[in-house]
Design a protein around this motif. Structure first.
Motif, PDB file in Angstrom:
ATOM      1  N   SER A 115      42.437 -36.930  14.505  1.00 38.75           N
ATOM      2  CA  SER A 115      43.722 -37.868  14.358  1.00 38.75           C
ATOM      3  C   SER A 115      44.258 -37.231  12.929  1.00 38.75           C
ATOM      4  O   SER A 115      43.565 -37.363  11.956  1.00 38.75           O
ATOM      5  CB  SER A 115      43.632 -39.427  14.216  1.00 38.75           C
ATOM      6  OG  SER A 115      44.582 -39.852  13.876  1.00 38.75           O
ATOM      7  N   ALA A 120      48.356 -41.124  16.808  1.00 40.06           N
ATOM      8  CA  ALA A 120      47.691 -40.890  17.978  1.00 40.06           C
ATOM      9  C   ALA A 120      47.154 -39.513  18.309  1.00 40.06           C
ATOM     10  O   ALA A 120      47.965 -38.596  18.043  1.00 40.06           O
ATOM     11  CB  ALA A 120      48.515 -41.382  18.834  1.00 40.06           C
ATOM     12  N   CYS A 123      45.793 -39.945  25.108  1.00 45.70           N
ATOM     13  CA  CYS A 123      46.644 -40.373  25.842  1.00 45.70           C
ATOM     14  C   CYS A 123      45.706 -40.931  27.022  1.00 45.70           C
ATOM     15  O   CYS A 123      44.787 -40.749  27.238  1.00 45.70           O
ATOM     16  CB  CYS A 123      47.512 -39.255  26.730  1.00 45.70           C
ATOM     17  SG  CYS A 123      48.842 -38.810  25.462  1.00 45.70           S
ATOM     18  N   CYS A 134      53.396 -38.860  27.077  1.00 47.85           N
ATOM     19  CA  CYS A 134      52.593 -39.145  26.043  1.00 47.85           C
ATOM     20  C   CYS A 134      52.170 -38.039  25.288  1.00 47.85           C
ATOM     21  O   CYS A 134      52.401 -38.206  24.032  1.00 47.85           O
ATOM     22  CB  CYS A 134      51.417 -39.977  26.459  1.00 47.85           C
ATOM     23  SG  CYS A 134      50.127 -40.043  25.473  1.00 47.85           S
ATOM     24  N   LEU A 138      52.190 -37.233  20.468  1.00 50.98           N
ATOM     25  CA  LEU A 138      50.947 -37.411  19.534  1.00 50.98           C
ATOM     26  C   LEU A 138      51.205 -37.128  18.322  1.00 50.98           C
ATOM     27  O   LEU A 138      52.132 -35.919  18.049  1.00 50.98           O
ATOM     28  CB  LEU A 138      49.828 -36.530  20.526  1.00 50.98           C
ATOM     29  CG  LEU A 138      49.267 -37.231  21.694  1.00 50.98           C
ATOM     30  CD1 LEU A 138      48.416 -36.112  22.327  1.00 50.98           C
ATOM     31  CD2 LEU A 138      48.834 -38.586  21.539  1.00 50.98           C
TER      32      LEU A 138
END
Length: 376
Positions: A115, A120, A123, A134, A138
């Motif tokens: 991270s 994020a 997914c 998704c 990220l």
């Protein structure tokens, strides 16, 4: 997230530069007819800036959390906004190079454990379309003024059940430019990344195998000029450690006649479970009807892993037809001419024999007719 779909069509044209040098720098970005306007780099750092490491390397136990920093420098004369995120690594099949999964693919291994600045990284396992949407969100968006740098923290959380051995990923700074603000249609996307290697504690099982070996001969029309033999094979890392391999390809004819030997470029840092395709063209080989390609693959230490146990060397072989067709055609033509001459001669002999037989019959018939006339 339908506004992201135009991006996916164009992002495939983007360039992913993942190198092991201290600084990974993007090529200047410009539109046609304009001077270069964007140039940037990404590299390992501390909270105070780049620290000179060529890549990220860690050896940890399952369940460990790693904290580190990444630095993105904007060398351009304008403000730039990047999406910074992590992505799983892979080995490019055709070149054997270290690369990353596509921008619209979600990571499932080390990339998903990483991270950047609390952004994020993972997914949900849903349908393909939702996963692609998704994946494009990220990480974090970072705006860097012209000529300045941003140092971002990131964490790697190793799962408690992580498989032992080596895992690869990269931290990516992706520059996305839009030509249409209303539709957010992106016309250019470039990615630059810095490598991450993590070794999870546990039993190491190095392994390399060779498969898919093929060979083919490329002959020449001129029978006095040698051709070349192309040999291709796959090198697969069947173990759980990163490894490099060197190979030797030897081409021989019948009865062990050596025709040529070549050493292809090494395959470096082959990741566990990945496969690299190697193709080598051995020049100046003569057509010997059959050729035998011998492939010897020797594992060597990957970058920074000089003390690692190495798998055993392995080998494979392939056979290629190497027919000297110009010579064969000449021989066939010559042989055909000889056969034709023999057939023609036999036919001529048969015709002559038939004519002689017919003539003899005529002579006998004439003689018989003469004798009959005298008797009368």
């Amino acid at each position: 997230m339908s506004h992201l779909r135009p991006f996916r069509l164009i992002a495939a044209l983007g360039l992913a530069l993942i190198v092991s040098a201290t600084v990974a720098t993007a090529a200047p970005v410009s539109r046609e007819g304009e001077a270069p306007v964007a140039e940037w780099s990404i590299q390992p750092s501390t909270s105070a800036g780049p620290d000179g490491r060529p890549r990220y390397e860690y050896a940890v136990a399952p369940g460990t959390t790693i904290s580190d920093w990444v630095s993105i420098s904007n060398y351009s004369d304008q403000e730039l906004t990047f999406r910074v995120h992590a992505a799983d690594a892979m080995t490019e099949y055709d070149t054997g190079n270290f690369t990353l999964i596509d921008a619209d693919q979600a990571s499932t291994d080390l990339g998903a454990w990483t991270s950047v600045d609390s952004g994020a990284a993972l997914c949900a396992d849903t349908d393909d379309q939702a996963e692609r949407d998704c994946a494009l969100t990220l990480g974090v968006m970072v705006t860097i003024p012209a000529g300045q740098r941003a140092d971002l923290p990131f964490t790697i959380t190793i799962p408690a059940d992580a498989t032992p051995g080596d895992h690869g990923a990269g931290i990516v700074a992706s520059l996305e430019s839009s030509s249409d603000e209303q539709t957010s249609q992106v016309n250019l996307a470039q990615r630059v990344g810095s490598r991450i290697y993590v070794r999870v504690d546990g039993e190491l099982n190095p392994g390399v195998t060779v498969k898919g070996d093929v060979a083919s001969y490329d002959g020449r029309v001129n029978p006095t000029v040698a051709g070349s033999t192309e040999v291709g094979f796959d090198v697969e890392n069947t173990g759980n450690t990163r490894v490099s391999v060197e190979s030797t390809v030897t081409v021989s004819g019948p009865f062990g006649l050596k025709l040529g030997t070549l050493n292809p470029d090494p395959v470096s840092n082959l990741l566990p479970g990945e496969t690299a395709h190697v193709v080598v063209d051995v020049p100046d080989t003569w057509p010997t009807f059959l050729q035998f390609a011998s492939i010897e693959v020797t594992p060597v230490a990957a970058d920074g892993l000089e003390s690692d146990p190495l798998p055993e060397a392995t080998s494979a072989s392939a056979i290629a037809w190497a027919v000297p067709w110009p010579v064969v055609l000449v021989l066939l033509a010559g042989g055909g001419f000889v056969v034709w001459r023999r057939i023609r001669r036999r036919r001529d002999d048969e015709l002559m024999a038939a004519e002689l037989t017919a003539y003899a019959d005529q002579v006998r018939a004439a003689a018989l007719a003469g004798q009959t006339g005298e008797q009368r």
